[in-house]
Design an enzyme around this catalytic site. Structure first.
Site, PDB file in Angstrom:
ATOM      1  N   GLY A 136     145.122  24.566  47.420  1.00 11.14           N
ATOM      2  CA  GLY A 136     143.906  25.147  47.950  1.00 11.14           C
ATOM      3  C   GLY A 136     143.117  26.037  47.025  1.00 11.14           C
ATOM      4  O   GLY A 136     142.484  26.997  47.457  1.00 11.14           O
TER       5      GLY A 136
ATOM      6  N   GLY B 119     140.899  24.626  44.633  1.00 10.92           N
ATOM      7  CA  GLY B 119     139.819  23.862  44.029  1.00 10.92           C
ATOM      8  C   GLY B 119     140.139  23.368  42.640  1.00 10.92           C
ATOM      9  O   GLY B 119     139.233  23.184  41.810  1.00 10.92           O
TER      10      GLY B 119
ATOM     11  N   ASN C 170     144.534   6.866  47.939  1.00 12.99           N
ATOM     12  CA  ASN C 170     144.441   8.258  47.501  1.00 12.99           C
ATOM     13  C   ASN C 170     143.106   8.845  47.977  1.00 12.99           C
ATOM     14  O   ASN C 170     142.136   8.939  47.225  1.00 12.99           O
ATOM     15  CB  ASN C 170     144.567   8.357  45.980  1.00 12.99           C
ATOM     16  CG  ASN C 170     144.755   9.782  45.498  1.00 12.99           C
ATOM     17  OD1 ASN C 170     144.448  10.737  46.212  1.00 12.99           O
ATOM     18  ND2 ASN C 170     145.256   9.933  44.286  1.00 12.99           N
TER      19      ASN C 170
ATOM     20  N   TYR D  79     136.002  12.343  43.491  1.00 12.88           N
ATOM     21  CA  TYR D  79     135.133  11.624  42.574  1.00 12.88           C
ATOM     22  C   TYR D  79     133.755  11.374  43.188  1.00 12.88           C
ATOM     23  O   TYR D  79     132.731  11.500  42.493  1.00 12.88           O
ATOM     24  CB  TYR D  79     135.783  10.315  42.141  1.00 12.88           C
ATOM     25  CG  TYR D  79     137.134  10.505  41.495  1.00 12.88           C
ATOM     26  CD1 TYR D  79     137.398  11.631  40.721  1.00 12.88           C
ATOM     27  CD2 TYR D  79     138.169   9.583  41.665  1.00 12.88           C
ATOM     28  CE1 TYR D  79     138.639  11.829  40.130  1.00 12.88           C
ATOM     29  CE2 TYR D  79     139.413   9.766  41.079  1.00 12.88           C
ATOM     30  CZ  TYR D  79     139.643  10.899  40.328  1.00 12.88           C
ATOM     31  OH  TYR D  79     140.876  11.098  39.750  1.00 12.88           O
TER      32      TYR D  79
END
Length: 246
Positions: free
Chosen positions: A186, A188, A217, A224
């Site tokens: 958590g 980032g 995934n 992305y």
């Protein structure tokens, strides 16, 4: 049933996994009609097929191939401001190039994080996937597979995540492996790793950054796409193999 291809023996994978492995090459100029019995001498025969090639997929299935995993390839344009990645920058974490001393923790992390991939049962043995990606990240650090490995570290110097990069040509690079360390939750880190890769591309005057991930995934797919990458292609991996002994 048959397909037109050439059979490429994969020496390195055969040695590493201890299973005679080959891959169908559909783009080889010397391809010919391949019948099912011609593949019987291999423990595993791989085929990567565009997701749009439904007839080819059906033909392979009739020859004993099974679906293993789907893959999505992304392309991210370099050279324009990327507000999403920039907004995820950390004031305390830093980016460094991985060194030889980092190999052991990186191998351990890669072995744990990438334990579920297309190198899975029943075609491969338990632990094979982790071993494969542990070696991959080691080779990235020393520059013999991917060309570099970038680390995101916290203020104390603890590794939070890693991303490996490969030069494809003067304008293009590809991410090999990208992952946060198992204990980094958590924070980032994925976005920070993408920013590190993006900045590396800017520094090396690249115009495009490619990265592929398996369709299962979801976290990577979201990362992305949120980073501004567009889908360049989709494909399926299929295997034909003698796996009764595993």
């Amino acid at each position: 049933m048959s397909v037109r291809a050439s059979i490429e023996f994969l020496q390195w994978e055969s040695d590493f996994f201890g299973r005679s492995t080959a891959k169908l090459n559909f783009a080889d100029a010397g391809s010919e009609i391949i019948l099912a019995y011609q593949m019987d001498k291999y423990d595993i025969v791989q085929a990567k097929v565009s997701a749009s090639e439904s007839t080819m997929i059906d033909d392979l299935a009739s020859m004993g191939f099974s679906l293993v995993e789907g893959e999505i390839d992304f392309a991210l344009t370099i050279g324009t401001e990327n507000a999403y990645l920039t907004a995820g920058a950390s004031a305390t974490n830093r980016v460094e190039v991985a060194q030889i001393d980092d190999i052991v923790p990186l191998r351990n992390a890669a072995e744990a994080v990438f334990s579920n991939s297309r190198f899975r049962a029943p075609w491969y043995q338990e632990g094979d996937s982790g071993r494969f990606y542990a070696l991959w990240i080691e080779k990235a650090v020393i520059g013999t597979f991917d060309h570099t490995c970038l680390l995101v570290k916290d203020a104390s110097g603890e590794i939070l995540g890693f991303v490996s990069l490969r030069n494809l040509d003067a304008d293009t690079a590809r991410i090999g492996l990208l992952a946060k360390m198992p204990k980094a939750k958590g924070q980032g880190i994925g976005r920070q790793l993408m920013l590190a890769a993006f900045n590396w591309c800017v520094q090396h005057q690249k115009r495009q950054l490619n990265v592929a991930t398996q369709i299962s995934n979801v976290a990577a797919l979201n990362l992305y796409s949120h980073s501004g990458a567009s889908i360049a292609s989709t494909a399926y991996w299929l295997y034909r193999g003698q796996h009764d002994s595993i």
